[in-house]
Design a protein around this motif. Structure first.
Motif, PDB file in Angstrom:
ATOM      1  N   TYR A 105      -8.353   3.348  -2.430  1.00 30.90           N
ATOM      2  CA  TYR A 105      -7.645   2.939  -3.649  1.00 30.90           C
ATOM      3  C   TYR A 105      -6.147   3.213  -3.531  1.00 30.90           C
ATOM      4  CZ  TYR A 105      -6.200   3.094  -8.562  1.00 30.90           C
ATOM      5  OH  TYR A 105      -5.548   2.903  -9.748  1.00 30.90           O
ATOM      6  N   ARG A 106      -5.795   4.390  -3.010  1.00 33.94           N
ATOM      7  CA  ARG A 106      -4.387   4.737  -2.846  1.00 33.94           C
ATOM      8  C   ARG A 106      -3.703   3.808  -1.839  1.00 33.94           C
ATOM      9  NH1 ARG A 106      -3.286  10.148  -4.572  1.00 33.94           N
ATOM     10  NH2 ARG A 106      -5.173  11.231  -5.240  1.00 33.94           N
ATOM     11  N   ASP A 107      -4.403   3.561  -0.711  1.00 33.65           N
ATOM     12  CA  ASP A 107      -3.825   2.688   0.317  1.00 33.65           C
ATOM     13  C   ASP A 107      -3.585   1.284  -0.232  1.00 33.65           C
ATOM     14  OD1 ASP A 107      -3.920   4.790   2.070  1.00 33.65           O
ATOM     15  OD2 ASP A 107      -5.764   4.132   3.069  1.00 33.65           O
ATOM     16  N   TYR A 108      -4.551   0.799  -1.002  1.00 36.83           N
ATOM     17  CA  TYR A 108      -4.411  -0.548  -1.572  1.00 36.83           C
ATOM     18  C   TYR A 108      -3.204  -0.627  -2.498  1.00 36.83           C
ATOM     19  CZ  TYR A 108      -5.131  -4.249  -4.971  1.00 36.83           C
ATOM     20  OH  TYR A 108      -4.937  -5.312  -5.818  1.00 36.83           O
ATOM     21  N   ARG A 109      -3.095   0.316  -3.422  1.00 34.83           N
ATOM     22  CA  ARG A 109      -1.988   0.282  -4.382  1.00 34.83           C
ATOM     23  C   ARG A 109      -0.641   0.453  -3.693  1.00 34.83           C
ATOM     24  NH1 ARG A 109      -2.543   2.926 -10.145  1.00 34.83           N
ATOM     25  NH2 ARG A 109      -0.750   1.529 -10.304  1.00 34.83           N
ATOM     26  N   ASN A 110      -0.588   1.349  -2.701  1.00 36.10           N
ATOM     27  CA  ASN A 110       0.673   1.546  -1.985  1.00 36.10           C
ATOM     28  C   ASN A 110       1.084   0.297  -1.216  1.00 36.10           C
ATOM     29  OD1 ASN A 110       0.909   4.195  -2.878  1.00 36.10           O
ATOM     30  ND2 ASN A 110      -0.144   5.051  -1.110  1.00 36.10           N
ATOM     31  N   LYS A 111       0.098  -0.380  -0.602  1.00 36.89           N
ATOM     32  CA  LYS A 111       0.414  -1.582   0.160  1.00 36.89           C
ATOM     33  C   LYS A 111       0.857  -2.726  -0.762  1.00 36.89           C
ATOM     34  CE  LYS A 111       0.244  -1.883   3.876  1.00 36.89           C
ATOM     35  NZ  LYS A 111       1.313  -1.730   4.905  1.00 36.89           N
ATOM     36  N   VAL A 112       0.212  -2.847  -1.918  1.00 38.64           N
ATOM     37  CA  VAL A 112       0.629  -3.872  -2.887  1.00 38.64           C
ATOM     38  C   VAL A 112       2.062  -3.623  -3.337  1.00 38.64           C
ATOM     39  CG1 VAL A 112       0.236  -4.740  -5.225  1.00 38.64           C
ATOM     40  CG2 VAL A 112      -1.685  -4.439  -3.678  1.00 38.64           C
ATOM     41  N   LYS A 113       2.377  -2.368  -3.636  1.00 40.64           N
ATOM     42  CA  LYS A 113       3.740  -2.043  -4.057  1.00 40.64           C
ATOM     43  C   LYS A 113       4.740  -2.319  -2.951  1.00 40.64           C
ATOM     44  CE  LYS A 113       2.294   1.596  -7.276  1.00 40.64           C
ATOM     45  NZ  LYS A 113       2.310   3.054  -7.568  1.00 40.64           N
ATOM     46  N   GLU A 114       4.326  -2.021  -1.704  1.00 41.88           N
ATOM     47  CA  GLU A 114       5.215  -2.221  -0.559  1.00 41.88           C
ATOM     48  C   GLU A 114       5.502  -3.700  -0.315  1.00 41.88           C
ATOM     49  OE1 GLU A 114       4.985  -1.729   4.289  1.00 41.88           O
ATOM     50  OE2 GLU A 114       3.796  -0.390   3.029  1.00 41.88           O
ATOM     51  N   LEU A 115       4.455  -4.529  -0.424  1.00 43.59           N
ATOM     52  CA  LEU A 115       4.602  -5.950  -0.094  1.00 43.59           C
ATOM     53  C   LEU A 115       5.126  -6.784  -1.259  1.00 43.59           C
ATOM     54  CD1 LEU A 115       1.330  -6.524   1.985  1.00 43.59           C
ATOM     55  CD2 LEU A 115       3.652  -6.226   2.851  1.00 43.59           C
ATOM     56  N   TYR A 116       4.672  -6.448  -2.474  1.00 39.80           N
ATOM     57  CA  TYR A 116       4.964  -7.328  -3.604  1.00 39.80           C
ATOM     58  C   TYR A 116       5.729  -6.651  -4.745  1.00 39.80           C
ATOM     59  CZ  TYR A 116       1.402  -9.990  -1.139  1.00 39.80           C
ATOM     60  OH  TYR A 116       0.686 -10.654  -0.174  1.00 39.80           O
ATOM     61  N   GLY A 117       5.907  -5.343  -4.661  1.00 37.43           N
ATOM     62  CA  GLY A 117       6.697  -4.670  -5.673  1.00 37.43           C
ATOM     63  C   GLY A 117       5.862  -4.048  -6.784  1.00 37.43           C
ATOM     64  N   GLU A 118       6.525  -3.208  -7.583  1.00 34.17           N
ATOM     65  CA  GLU A 118       5.883  -2.474  -8.679  1.00 34.17           C
ATOM     66  C   GLU A 118       5.351  -3.403  -9.757  1.00 34.17           C
ATOM     67  OE1 GLU A 118       4.753   1.265 -10.179  1.00 34.17           O
ATOM     68  OE2 GLU A 118       6.051   0.979  -8.438  1.00 34.17           O
ATOM     69  N   GLU A 119       6.086  -4.478 -10.026  1.00 32.37           N
ATOM     70  CA  GLU A 119       5.676  -5.395 -11.093  1.00 32.37           C
ATOM     71  C   GLU A 119       4.351  -6.065 -10.765  1.00 32.37           C
ATOM     72  OE1 GLU A 119       7.328  -9.313 -13.533  1.00 32.37           O
ATOM     73  OE2 GLU A 119       8.619  -8.296 -12.063  1.00 32.37           O
ATOM     74  N   THR A 120       4.166  -6.479  -9.516  1.00 30.13           N
ATOM     75  CA  THR A 120       2.907  -7.107  -9.106  1.00 30.13           C
ATOM     76  C   THR A 120       1.743  -6.129  -9.218  1.00 30.13           C
ATOM     77  OG1 THR A 120       4.058  -8.577  -7.579  1.00 30.13           O
ATOM     78  CG2 THR A 120       1.701  -8.249  -7.204  1.00 30.13           C
ATOM     79  N   ASP A 121       1.992  -4.889  -8.823  1.00 32.46           N
ATOM     80  CA  ASP A 121       0.948  -3.865  -8.944  1.00 32.46           C
ATOM     81  C   ASP A 121       0.535  -3.697 -10.399  1.00 32.46           C
ATOM     82  OD1 ASP A 121      -0.605  -1.453  -7.956  1.00 32.46           O
ATOM     83  OD2 ASP A 121       0.776  -0.487  -9.349  1.00 32.46           O
ATOM     84  N   ASN A 122       1.507  -3.679 -11.298  1.00 32.11           N
ATOM     85  CA  ASN A 122       1.197  -3.549 -12.720  1.00 32.11           C
ATOM     86  C   ASN A 122       0.391  -4.741 -13.221  1.00 32.11           C
ATOM     87  OD1 ASN A 122       2.548  -1.113 -12.866  1.00 32.11           O
ATOM     88  ND2 ASN A 122       4.475  -2.026 -13.562  1.00 32.11           N
TER      89      ASN A 122
END
Length: 259
Positions: A105-122
Motif C-alpha cells: 500500500y505504501r509503495d503504491y501511494r508513493n509511486k502514484v505521488k512520484e509519477l502523477y503528483g499529490e493531486e492524482t493520489d487524492n
C-alpha cells in the motif's frame, strides 16, 4: 475439504483439545494408581521382611503402577507445547502478511505521488471511497439525530459522513466527536508510549478489526511524537459531501519494533 487439509489447518485446536483430554486422563489414572501403588509397597515390605525398602526399591515398585499416568502426563505436556508453537507460527505468518499488505500500500501511494503528483493520489483515494460507498452499509446506530453533510458553523455538533481509509468504512460523527477521538488517541499514545489503530476505531464507535490490533504507532528516532490527522472534503457521485479521515503519520505493522 480432505482430512489431511483439515488437520493441517486446525492442528493447534486439535492439540488443545487433546491436551484438555490428557489433563483429565492424567488425573483419573493418577487417582486410580495411588491405591495400587500403596498395596504394591505393602507387598514389597512384607516380602523383604524387617528391613526398610530403599528409595530405589520403592521407585522400582511403584513405577509400573504409575507408568500410564507418566505417559499421559508427558503426552499432555507435548500437546500443550506443540499447540503453543503452532499458534506462534500462525501469528508470525499473520504479521508477515499484514507487513506485505502494508508495504504494498505504501509503495503504491508513493509511486502514484512520484509519477502523477499529490493531486492524482487524492483523486484516487476519493474514487476508491466513492466506489466503496456503493457497496457498504452505513451503520450509525451508535449516534442519534440526522446527518448534516457539511461543517458549516450552524452545523456544529451534528453528525456528518466520514470515510476511514484503512478499514475502508463510512461512519457518521460530528466534528467534535472526531476531534475528541483524535485527541484521546494522542493522549493514550503519549502516556502509554505507543498505541494501536483499534484504539482510534473504538473511540470513533467503529468495530475493531484484526489488523487494527497489529498496526499502530510508536515514536521513532526521527521523532513522530504526535499522530497527525487530516480531514479532506470529498463528494459521492450523488453529490453527498463526506470527509476522508487521513493519517499522514501512518500506522505500521510491528510498530513496537521502532522503540
Amino acid at each position: 475439504m480432505n482430512a489431511q487439509l483439515f488437520i493441517k489447518r486446525n492442528s493447534a485446536t486439535i492439540l488443545s483439545f487433546v491436551a484438555v483430554a490428557g489433563v483429565v486422563t492424567t488425573a483419573i489414572t493418577s487417582a486410580n494408581a495411588t491405591p495400587k501403588a500403596v498395596r504394591a509397597l505393602d507387598t514389597a515390605k512384607l516380602n523383604k521382611g524387617e528391613e526398610e525398602l530403599t528409595k530405589i526399591e520403592k521407585v522400582k515398585t511403584v513405577l509400573p503402577v504409575y507408568l500410564p499416568t507418566i505417559i499421559t502426563g508427558t503426552a499432555t505436556i507435548v500437546c500443550i507445547l506443540g499447540s503453543n508453537v503452532l499458534n506462534q507460527r500462525t501469528q508470525a505468518s499473520l504479521s508477515s502478511a499484514y507487513a506485505i499488505v502494508d508495504q504494498s500500500y505504501r509503495d503504491y501511494r508513493n509511486k502514484v505521488k512520484e509519477l502523477y503528483g499529490e493531486e492524482t493520489d487524492n483523486r484516487i483515494i476519493e474514487a476508491i471511497a466513492v466506489d466503496k460507498a456503493k457497496h457498504i452499509y452505513i451503520n450509525a446506530s451508535y449516534l442519534d439525530g440526522p446527518c448534516d453533510s457539511s461543517l458549516e458553523e450552524e452545523s456544529s455538533g451534528k453528525p456528518v459522513l466520514w470515510y476511514e481509509e484503512y478499514s475502508k468504512r463510512f461512519f457518521r460523527a460530528s466534528l467534535e466527536q472526531v476531534l475528541a477521538a483524535e485527541y484521546h488517541v494522542n493522549r493514550n499514545y503519549i502516556l502509554g508510549g505507543a498505541n494501536v489503530l483499534n484504539d482510534l476505531y473504538s473511540l470513533l464507535g467503529l468495530e475493531e478489526t484484526d489488523f487494527g490490533e497489529e498496526m499502530g504507532w510508536a515514536p521513532t528516532d526521527e521523532g513522530e511524537f504526535w499522530i497527525e490527522f487530516n480531514h479532506r472534503k470529498a463528494k459521492l457521485d450523488d453529490g453527498t459531501v463526506f470527509y476522508i479521515l487521513e493519517m499522514p503519520f501512518e500506522p505500521r505493522v510491528n510498530y513496537d519494533d521502532y522503540y
